[in-house]
Design a protein around this motif. Structure first.
Motif: not given
Length: 243
Positions: A141-149, A151-158, A178-188
């Motif tokens: 049920g989590y709909e996580i919005k990933r950073n567009e910067q 790569p797709e293979e990382y955004r949809n990784s297992p 989504n707040g946690i993943m947003s911070k994670y994507d910024e660091q990535l």
């Protein structure tokens, strides 16, 4: 003898109020000033103000005296027995405190409140609590919005799906995830940019070293290296992997 007769006459002379007998003090060669026998009158003192307080009337006393609160043993006496002995009323000292509690409770009616579970609460109570806070029914049920910067293979990784399961077990809401993943994507993204910068600097230094070592043969040797690489990487996997 003449002197004694003189004193005798002076001693028994009648007193007519003039302060002497037959002879005055001046006649006897003494001081003519009368003797001061009275003291001067004291200076008049200002009237002292009375410190006595005016008596209050019964009506004034009743107005100034605060109304006594009913005793804790009295205010419940008018209640029915089933209410009078209710333990929830034991914390109220008087009617005023009971009324204040009622008003405060009434203000919460209609608001979305939730009871915080304790350490002894059942898993069902915790699940109900998490659901009220916004946790989806399942990890999917989590709909996580990933950073567009990224790569797709990382955004949809297992790994992302594994994270969702952990997030659900911890009772996190969709907003928290989504707040946690947003911070994670910024660091990535920042880490990937740093890696690209380091890689470009490494290639630059390597090329410069080869130019120094090969001299005029640099261009020919690079062409031969490209031909060998293309023969090994016929399907393009090595180029895609970043080798």
């Amino acid at each position: 003898m003449r002197k004694n007769r003189f004193l005798t006459l002076f001693k028994f002379a009648p007193d007519d109020g003039s302060g002497g007998g037959l002879f005055s003090a001046a006649d006897l060669g003494g001081d003519s000033s009368p003797t001061q026998t009275q003291t001067e009158p004291a200076a008049a003192q200002p009237p002292q103000q009375s410190t006595a307080q005016p008596e209050q009337t019964q009506a004034q006393t009743e107005r100034l005296t605060p109304e006594k609160s009913p005793q804790s043993s009295d205010w419940k006496s008018s209640l029915p027995e089933e209410l009078r002995d209710n333990p929830s009323l034991s914390k109220f000292k008087d009617v005023n405190s009971l009324a204040q509690s009622y008003v405060s409770t009434k203000a919460l009616v209609g608001q979305n409140t939730v009871k915080l579970p304790s350490e002894t609460s059942s898993p069902e109570d915790w699940n109900k609590f998490y659901t009220t806070l916004g946790r989806p029914d399942s990890p999917e049920g989590y709909e996580i919005k990933r950073n567009e910067q990224i790569p797709e293979e990382y955004r949809n990784s297992p790994d992302v799906e594994a994270f969702k399961k952990t997030f659900h077990e911890l009772g996190l809401s969709a907003k928290q995830v989504n707040g946690i993943m947003s911070k994670y994507d910024e660091q990535l993204v920042a880490s990937m940019a740093n890696i690209d910068k380091q890689r470009a600097e490494s290639v630059k230094q390597t090329v410069q070293k080869l130019r120094n070592d090969w001299g005029n043969d640099f261009e020919n040797n690079i062409a031969l290296a490209d031909m060998a690489f293309n023969q090994l990487d016929t399907d393009g996997e090595l180029e895609t992997s970043g080798v």
